[in-house]
Design a protein around this motif. Structure first.
Motif, PDB file in Angstrom:
ATOM      1  N   ARG A   6       0.881  -1.177   0.000  1.00 25.60           N
ATOM      2  CA  ARG A   6       0.000   0.000   0.000  1.00 25.60           C
ATOM      3  C   ARG A   6       0.909   1.213   0.000  1.00 25.60           C
ATOM      4  NH1 ARG A   6      -4.741   0.715  -2.106  1.00 25.60           N
ATOM      5  NH2 ARG A   6      -6.279   1.563  -0.740  1.00 25.60           N
ATOM      6  N   PRO A   7       1.215   1.765  -1.175  1.00 23.48           N
ATOM      7  CA  PRO A   7       2.231   2.819  -1.278  1.00 23.48           C
ATOM      8  C   PRO A   7       1.682   4.206  -1.047  1.00 23.48           C
ATOM      9  CG  PRO A   7       1.422   2.269  -3.435  1.00 23.48           C
ATOM     10  CD  PRO A   7       0.697   1.359  -2.461  1.00 23.48           C
ATOM     11  N   GLY A  65      -5.155   8.168  -6.113  1.00 19.14           N
ATOM     12  CA  GLY A  65      -4.309   9.213  -5.553  1.00 19.14           C
ATOM     13  C   GLY A  65      -2.931   8.746  -5.140  1.00 19.14           C
ATOM     14  N   HIS A  66      -2.676   7.434  -5.268  1.00 21.68           N
ATOM     15  CA  HIS A  66      -1.378   6.876  -4.875  1.00 21.68           C
ATOM     16  C   HIS A  66      -0.534   6.441  -6.060  1.00 21.68           C
ATOM     17  CE1 HIS A  66      -2.333   6.853  -0.618  1.00 21.68           C
ATOM     18  NE2 HIS A  66      -3.540   6.456  -0.962  1.00 21.68           N
ATOM     19  N   ASP A 115       5.807  13.481  -1.217  1.00 20.32           N
ATOM     20  CA  ASP A 115       4.419  13.089  -1.478  1.00 20.32           C
ATOM     21  C   ASP A 115       4.202  13.146  -2.988  1.00 20.32           C
ATOM     22  OD1 ASP A 115       4.088  15.796  -2.176  1.00 20.32           O
ATOM     23  OD2 ASP A 115       2.972  16.285  -0.361  1.00 20.32           O
ATOM     24  N   MET A 116       2.994  12.880  -3.427  1.00 15.09           N
ATOM     25  CA  MET A 116       2.711  12.807  -4.859  1.00 15.09           C
ATOM     26  C   MET A 116       3.065  14.107  -5.579  1.00 15.09           C
ATOM     27  SD  MET A 116       1.826  10.803  -7.275  1.00 15.09           S
ATOM     28  CE  MET A 116       0.858   9.452  -6.651  1.00 15.09           C
ATOM     29  N   GLU A 118       5.317  16.331  -4.773  1.00 15.06           N
ATOM     30  CA  GLU A 118       6.775  16.477  -4.837  1.00 15.06           C
ATOM     31  C   GLU A 118       7.395  15.505  -5.840  1.00 15.06           C
ATOM     32  OE1 GLU A 118       7.553  17.985  -0.271  1.00 15.06           O
ATOM     33  OE2 GLU A 118       7.110  15.863  -0.640  1.00 15.06           O
ATOM     34  N   VAL A 119       6.823  14.312  -5.938  1.00 13.34           N
ATOM     35  CA  VAL A 119       7.320  13.339  -6.906  1.00 13.34           C
ATOM     36  C   VAL A 119       7.064  13.841  -8.328  1.00 13.34           C
ATOM     37  CG1 VAL A 119       7.021  10.983  -7.777  1.00 13.34           C
ATOM     38  CG2 VAL A 119       7.146  11.395  -5.307  1.00 13.34           C
ATOM     39  N   CYS A 120       5.878  14.368  -8.571  1.00 11.33           N
ATOM     40  CA  CYS A 120       5.570  14.944  -9.887  1.00 11.33           C
ATOM     41  C   CYS A 120       6.506  16.110 -10.194  1.00 11.33           C
ATOM     42  CB  CYS A 120       4.118  15.399  -9.947  1.00 11.33           C
ATOM     43  SG  CYS A 120       2.923  14.048  -9.977  1.00 11.33           S
ATOM     44  N   LYS A 121       6.727  16.948  -9.205  1.00  7.34           N
ATOM     45  CA  LYS A 121       7.621  18.097  -9.388  1.00  7.34           C
ATOM     46  C   LYS A 121       9.048  17.629  -9.697  1.00  7.34           C
ATOM     47  CE  LYS A 121       9.057  22.364  -7.142  1.00  7.34           C
ATOM     48  NZ  LYS A 121       8.962  23.204  -5.948  1.00  7.34           N
TER      49      LYS A 121
END
Length: 146
Positions: A6-7, A65-66, A115-116, A118-121
């Protein structure tokens, strides 16, 4: 599906042919084994609907959302398959035009606890620096030496 936990952020790379597998293999060569990552390869005989169903199964397992979907080509079938899921899941994270630098940017941001967003950024920042005309770059260096 491969080693799903569960990421907070699961990265799913979807591409035409085996490109997605190659990107993940190359990223792991540089960064080491990565958890919560999957590659899905669209094959020539495969229809968009069946490919979209595979991606939908990922969402049903992990939650929209994950997952960060990374596709190879805007308006290509993998891209369209992800976009088709927006009607069912209004919050889908999706970056297209993936290359090794953008994937590594996302993985590094994720491993830093991002978080999501920041990962996208991290992926997008890597994309800005990932494609260069080396001739132009070297030409600029020659001018600085003068």
């Amino acid at each position: 599906m491969s080693d799903i936990k569960r990421p907070n952020v699961r990265i799913v790379v979807a591409s035409h042919g085996a490109f997605a597998n190659g990107l993940i293999d190359s990223a792991q060569m540089l960064l080491g084994k990565q958890d919560n990552i999957a590659a899905y390869s669209l094959m020539p005989s495969q229809k968009m609907e069946s490919f979209a169903q595979i991606l939908r199964d990922e969402i049903d397992e992990c939650g929209a959302g994950h997952i960060l979907f990374m596709t190879d080509l805007m308006n290509g079938t993998p891209f369209n398959a992800v976009v088709s899921l927006v009607r069912y899941y209004p919050v889908i994270y999706h970056i297209t035009g993936v290359n090794l630098a953008t994937l590594i940017g996302a993985l590094v941001a994720r491993s830093a606890g991002g978080d999501m967003e920041e990962v996208c950024k991290g992926a997008m920042q890597a994309s800005e620096r990932s494609i260069l005309d080396v001739r132009e770059l070297l030409s600029g260096l020659d001018e600085e030496d003068e």
